[in-house]
Design an enzyme around this catalytic site. Structure first.
Site, PDB file in Angstrom:
ATOM      1  N   TYR A  40       6.273  53.026  21.107  1.00  0.00           N
ATOM      2  CA  TYR A  40       6.042  51.798  21.600  1.00  0.00           C
ATOM      3  C   TYR A  40       5.323  51.823  22.799  1.00  0.00           C
ATOM      4  CZ  TYR A  40       9.237  52.856  25.546  1.00  0.00           C
ATOM      5  OH  TYR A  40       9.963  53.301  26.859  1.00  0.00           O
ATOM      6  N   CYS A  41       4.658  50.692  23.056  1.00  0.00           N
ATOM      7  CA  CYS A  41       3.980  50.564  24.171  1.00  0.00           C
ATOM      8  C   CYS A  41       4.220  49.317  24.792  1.00  0.00           C
ATOM      9  CB  CYS A  41       2.440  50.648  23.867  1.00  0.00           C
ATOM     10  SG  CYS A  41       1.702  49.520  22.606  1.00  0.00           S
ATOM     11  N   ARG A  42       3.331  48.455  25.637  1.00  0.00           N
ATOM     12  CA  ARG A  42       3.657  47.096  25.950  1.00  0.00           C
ATOM     13  C   ARG A  42       3.841  46.107  25.004  1.00  0.00           C
ATOM     14  NH1 ARG A  42       0.943  43.119  27.583  1.00  0.00           N
ATOM     15  NH2 ARG A  42      -1.292  44.215  27.245  1.00  0.00           N
ATOM     16  N   MET A  60       7.685  47.157  24.408  1.00  0.00           N
ATOM     17  CA  MET A  60       8.280  46.655  25.593  1.00  0.00           C
ATOM     18  C   MET A  60       8.591  45.257  25.937  1.00  0.00           C
ATOM     19  SD  MET A  60      10.019  48.592  27.588  1.00  0.00           S
ATOM     20  CE  MET A  60      10.688  48.912  29.072  1.00  0.00           C
TER      21      MET A  60
END
Length: 136
Positions: free
Chosen positions: A93-95, A122
């Protein structure tokens, strides 16, 4: 003039192809929902590794418990750190998804076959009011 128009069309077709490839690449990794991840993470026999590919600063401000942080732009250089997890499911995952897709492509190219993308990244995690940890 006709040659210039042909060239412009050619460039347009090339750009459309690049966009289509990028969209496909971003959708290539199977998703795992937040709730499915949480349920799997509770299991003592879980073989999942959570990989946060945001910057160290973003990670310090708030991350999902248990996440390993390797920035998307360092993934290739730090493949050796992820090698012990090659046979485990890696949830990335990232933003918002773009950097995670980039990292997933590098991991897949290097033989990591059990990749999942955390649905909503996120932003989705925070919107669902799920818990985060911070680095002090």
């Amino acid at each position: 003039m006709k040659m210039i128009r042909s060239f412009v069309r050619y460039i347009g077709v090339c750009l459309a192809m690049v966009l289509a490839i990028n969209v496909y690449a971003e959708q290539a990794t199977e998703q795992i929902s937040q709730q499915d991840y949480l349920q799997a993470a509770k299991s003592a026999s879980s073989e999942m590794v959570l990989l946060d590919v945001r910057s160290a600063q973003e990670y310090a401000q708030g991350h999902i418990a248990g996440a390993i942080n390797i920035s998307h732009n360092e993934i290739e250089a730090k493949l050796n750190e992820l090698a012990p997890f090659k046979d485990k499911t890696i949830v990335v995952y990232c933003r918002s998804g773009r950097r995670a897709a980039f990292a997933e492509a590098i991991l897949a190219k290097n033989g990591f076959n059990k990749l999942r993308h955390l649905t909503g990244d996120m932003n989705g995690w925070l919107a669902a009011d799920l818990p985060v940890n911070t680095v002090k």
